[in-house]
Design a protein around this motif. Structure first.
Motif, PDB file in Angstrom:
ATOM      1  N   GLY A 144     -11.222   0.366  -8.588  1.00 36.72           N
ATOM      2  CA  GLY A 144     -12.392  -0.569  -8.160  1.00 36.72           C
ATOM      3  C   GLY A 144     -11.909  -1.419  -7.610  1.00 36.72           C
ATOM      4  N   THR A 145     -12.965  -2.473  -7.280  1.00 37.35           N
ATOM      5  CA  THR A 145     -12.599  -3.645  -6.416  1.00 37.35           C
ATOM      6  C   THR A 145     -11.562  -4.441  -7.067  1.00 37.35           C
ATOM      7  N   ASP A 146     -11.167  -4.457  -8.281  1.00 34.87           N
ATOM      8  CA  ASP A 146     -10.287  -5.242  -8.914  1.00 34.87           C
ATOM      9  C   ASP A 146      -8.796  -4.650  -8.426  1.00 34.87           C
ATOM     10  N   LYS A 147      -8.585  -3.645  -7.809  1.00 33.05           N
ATOM     11  CA  LYS A 147      -7.286  -3.051  -7.119  1.00 33.05           C
ATOM     12  C   LYS A 147      -6.425  -2.670  -8.239  1.00 33.05           C
ATOM     13  N   ILE A 148      -7.078  -2.390  -9.439  1.00 31.29           N
ATOM     14  CA  ILE A 148      -6.123  -1.888 -10.587  1.00 31.29           C
ATOM     15  C   ILE A 148      -6.375  -0.215 -10.775  1.00 31.29           C
TER      16      ILE A 148
ATOM     17  N   VAL B 128     -13.587   2.453  -5.505  1.00 35.43           N
ATOM     18  CA  VAL B 128     -13.390   2.341  -4.107  1.00 35.43           C
ATOM     19  C   VAL B 128     -12.268   2.810  -3.400  1.00 35.43           C
ATOM     20  N   ALA B 129     -11.193   3.199  -4.376  1.00 30.98           N
ATOM     21  CA  ALA B 129     -10.143   3.813  -3.634  1.00 30.98           C
ATOM     22  C   ALA B 129      -9.354   4.734  -4.450  1.00 30.98           C
ATOM     23  N   VAL B 130      -8.754   5.827  -3.808  1.00 28.93           N
ATOM     24  CA  VAL B 130      -7.899   6.573  -4.290  1.00 28.93           C
ATOM     25  C   VAL B 130      -6.303   6.795  -3.774  1.00 28.93           C
ATOM     26  N   ARG B 131      -5.596   6.902  -4.680  1.00 30.46           N
ATOM     27  CA  ARG B 131      -4.349   7.304  -4.205  1.00 30.46           C
ATOM     28  C   ARG B 131      -3.794   8.547  -4.788  1.00 30.46           C
TER      29      ARG B 131
ATOM     30  N   PHE C  33      -1.003  10.316  -0.176  1.00 25.42           N
ATOM     31  CA  PHE C  33      -1.796   9.434   0.786  1.00 25.42           C
ATOM     32  C   PHE C  33      -2.416   8.353  -0.098  1.00 25.42           C
ATOM     33  N   ARG C  34      -3.160   7.528   0.511  1.00 29.12           N
ATOM     34  CA  ARG C  34      -3.934   6.439   0.018  1.00 29.12           C
ATOM     35  C   ARG C  34      -5.594   6.219   0.847  1.00 29.12           C
ATOM     36  N   THR C  35      -6.570   5.987   0.253  1.00 28.80           N
ATOM     37  CA  THR C  35      -7.707   5.748   1.136  1.00 28.80           C
ATOM     38  C   THR C  35      -7.870   4.181   1.315  1.00 28.80           C
ATOM     39  N   ASP C  36      -7.121   3.244   0.611  1.00 28.08           N
ATOM     40  CA  ASP C  36      -7.328   1.960   0.884  1.00 28.08           C
ATOM     41  C   ASP C  36      -6.572   1.389   1.938  1.00 28.08           C
ATOM     42  N   ALA C  37      -6.682   0.206   2.304  1.00 29.14           N
ATOM     43  CA  ALA C  37      -5.756  -0.559   3.242  1.00 29.14           C
ATOM     44  C   ALA C  37      -5.243  -1.674   2.475  1.00 29.14           C
ATOM     45  N   TRP C  38      -5.049  -1.728   1.505  1.00 32.82           N
ATOM     46  CA  TRP C  38      -4.800  -3.075   0.627  1.00 32.82           C
ATOM     47  C   TRP C  38      -3.177  -3.157   1.245  1.00 32.82           C
TER      48      TRP C  38
END
Length: 682
Positions: A608-612, A636-639, A661-666
């Motif tokens: 989620g938005t907590d990036k955990i 919000v993100a999948v890896r 892959f990852r969907t986030d840009a963190w």
């Protein structure tokens, strides 16, 4: 340039008959393959103003050498021809090259996984016995680092046979075999690779200057070129000054490596350590010789137990090992008795002679352990055999140390996983220097006509993924511009799975970051990537399955370059995601027949938005994958497969694996990305 030209002409005078002045490019030779379907440059040197005539397959072209003695012609487009022809170059002298074919020519380059020879692969003996492919030829460029672009290199074309194929680049050979058998054409491979080398070594100085990170290293290289003209005493003085300035960095680097080395933690030097399961290596030898697996960059431990005469017990002895490649700590009966480091001039050539205190010689059993660090190329004990021995002063008897040693590749301590040793600050040149291999091993090949290039590298840049995102595509553009053939096809291998099996949902500071950087090079036109996340080896940075590597490189070439009916040439590649409530639906390219090998899909994590990140459940629905976790209400993100050696099992019907892959840009190296449940290991 004046000194190089003089040396060049002196060498020509030695190797050519009196009065003979025409010298073709290094790649021109018997058994070569010329590229079909495009103009074929032929070039070299001659006396200034000399007329040079090149004849091949009914064509004759002439030119005149310029004021510097350089000449170049271009044969008109050639058609595929597996009938051997002769190519003749005539000036004052006449040179004739036989058994020349016309077909497809590819350059294959990179580090040790491209360098790894057929003799070291899985099922090597069967592959060698079956290698009767006279239409396949390979030109292997000898390893050479150079401070400035070179006009020539060594090497010769070899016709593929059981006698020659053991030394061929395995990835290059298996690629060529697929092309030759499917297309029924001659295939020539130009192999130019060096183990343990970074991409910046293969990129020209002109291109590196456009990347901010490399402006200073290029300037340092140019300074070292100027220093090379200094008198030896002044050169040595400056080297000593540089060494003193950077000695603290070098010592810290070595100390950091020892904290990571399982050989230290596992007490590989201790006499009581059981090494019965370690393989043996006949010494003097290198780690890269046929009885072991390829070249190795990192730490290798070598151990030998010997019996000494009873009269030697309690006496001071001398240990001689010969040369060790490259840096060593040496132990006797568990106690360190010697070290040769980066501060020693030509440290990889220094003959090790270490004193063993009498207190260490407590019985007739002596256990010798060598922790050897190798930065690139082969690792091991060079010898020679007669200099590998234990002796006692005043005693004519010696105990030979030549023969079988036990060895252990320290797991997870490949030097590419940590910052590179601060050696580039020292005067001199090496294969790790910026542009050094472009100068010595790429420049002499230009402008030989090629269809495309294969690239198998990345391990040496594993600690710099952000930089690699810019460096790798810059190198591709660099080569294309230098060849002047437009955007020729560039086909590369993504990093395999390696090191300890994944234990966290998403590993930070892992090889996944470099794999992503590699994949981003697909934004360049006419590129393809072979994904090998399923055929690596946790304990060996040089996986032996090079057959599938060659095949996975060949499939996109067949489909995109030769327009063959290859239905699927790559594994699933992430394209988009859509969130609905607690689930995420992922779409892929190359997704025909999505399947999960060995059970339900694994390797997916959501955050989620907590990036955990938390381990996700997943299911395949036609050409999509749906993922979710009860611990993430609003994903919000999948890896996927985000680890050095991930637990993952997504493939398409062609048996090709999905790329991580990852969907986030963190940001990279976000420690919170590693939180959550432990990944299930199948």
């Amino acid at each position: 340039m004046r000194r190089f030209s003089l040396l060049y002409w002196l060498l020509c005078a030695l190797v050519l008959p009196l009065g003979a002045t025409v010298v073709p490019a290094s790649l021109v030779g018997e058994n070569m393959v010329l590229q079909q379907g495009m103009p074929v440059p032929v070039w070299g040197t001659a006396a200034p103003g000399e007329t040079v005539t090149v004849s091949f397959a009914g064509q004759t072209v002439r030119t005149t050498a310029d004021a510097q003695g350089a000449w170049r012609v271009a044969l008109k487009k050639l058609s595929v021809d597996s009938t051997p022809h002769e190519l003749t170059i005539a000036g004052t002298n006449t040179l004739t090259y036989k058994n020349v074919l016309v077909g497809e020519v590819w350059l294959c380059s990179g580090q040790s996984n491209m360098e790894m020879a057929v003799k070291s692969v899985r099922d090597a003996q069967e592959e060698i016995a079956a290698a009767n492919y006279p239409m396949i030829r390979m030109f292997t460029v000898p390893s050479k680092a150079a401070a400035t672009p070179q006009a020539r290199c060594g090497g010769a074309w070899a016709v593929c046979s059981p006698a020659t194929v053991p030394a061929f680049s395995a990835a290059g050979y298996f690629f060529a075999r697929k092309l030759a058998t499917d297309l029924k054409v001659p295939v020539g491979m130009i192999h130019s690779s060096v183990g343990g080398t970074p991409a910046e070594a293969w990129t020209s100085a002109a291109t590196l200057r456009t990347l901010p990170y490399f402006v200073k290293p290029v300037a340092d290289l140019e300074q070292r070129v100027r220093e090379a003209d200094l008198p030896p005493a002044e050169f040595a003085r400056r080297r000593d000054e540089a060494l003193q300035r950077h000695w603290g960095d070098i010592q810290s680097w070595w100390a950091q490596l020892n904290t990571m080395d399982p050989g230290i933690k596992g007490q590989f030097a201790a006499p009581a350590t059981n090494t019965a399961s370690w393989p043996t290596l006949t010494c003097p030898s290198h780690y890269g010789t046929p009885n072991v697996l390829g070249n190795f960059s990192g730490v290798i431990w070598l151990r030998k137990e010997v019996e000494i005469p009873q009269a030697w017990v309690g006496q001071a002895l001398t240990l001689r090992l010969g040369a060790v490649d490259e840096v060593d700590d040496t132990f006797v009966n568990g106690v360190k008795i010697g070290h040769t480091g980066f501060d020693a001039p030509n440290f990889w050539k220094v003959k090790r002679v270490y004193a063993i205190p009498a207190a260490q010689v407590t019985s007739t059993r002596v256990v010798i352990a060598v922790q050897a660090l190798n930065a690139f190329g082969e690792a091991g004990l060079y010898g020679p055999a007669e200099e590998m021995q234990l002796t006692r002063e005043g005693d004519t008897q010696a105990v030979s140390l030549a023969g079988d040693w036990r060895y252990n590749q320290s797991l997870g301590v490949d030097i590419q996983t940590m910052p590179r040793a601060p050696l580039t600050a020292l005067p001199g040149k090496s294969a790790a220097d910026v542009s050094s291999l472009y100068n010595g091993m790429i420049a002499p090949l230009i402008p030989y006509a090629i269809r495309g290039a294969l690239w198998y590298q990345g391990e040496a840049n594993a600690g710099m993924p952000n930089l690699y995102r810019d460096l790798f595509p810059a190198m591709i553009r660099d080569w294309r511009q230098a060849w002047g053939q437009g955007d020729f096809f560039f086909d590369f291998v993504q990093l395999a799975n390696f090191q300890a099996r994944q234990t966290q949902p998403s590993e930070w500071a892992s090889w996944a970051d470099v794999r992503e950087a590699q994949g981003q090079a697909l934004r360049l036109p006419h590129t393809a990537m072979a994904v090998i996340i399923d055929i690596g080896d946790a304990q060996n940075i040089h996986p032996r399955n090079k057959q599938d590597v060659g095949l996975r490189l060949a499939l996109p070439a067949l489909a995109k370059v030769y327009h063959q009916p290859v239905a699927v040439y790559a594994g699933p590649m992430y394209r988009s995601m859509r969130v609905k409530n607690q689930t995420v639906r992922l779409r892929f390219a190359n997704a025909d027949g999505l399947l999960a090998k060995g059970g339900p899909p694994v390797g997916f994590v959501v955050a989620g938005t907590d990036k955990i990140f938390h381990v996700a459940q997943a299911k395949i629905e036609r050409d999509t994958v749906v993922v979710w976790s009860d611990k993430v209400a609003h994903p919000v993100a999948v890896r996927y497969a985000w680890a050095s050696n991930p637990v993952c099992n997504l493939f398409n019907a062609a048996g090709l694996p999905a790329s991580p892959f990852r969907t986030d840009a963190w940001g990279l190296f976000d420690a919170r990305s590693a939180a959550g449940e432990v990944m299930p290991v199948q």
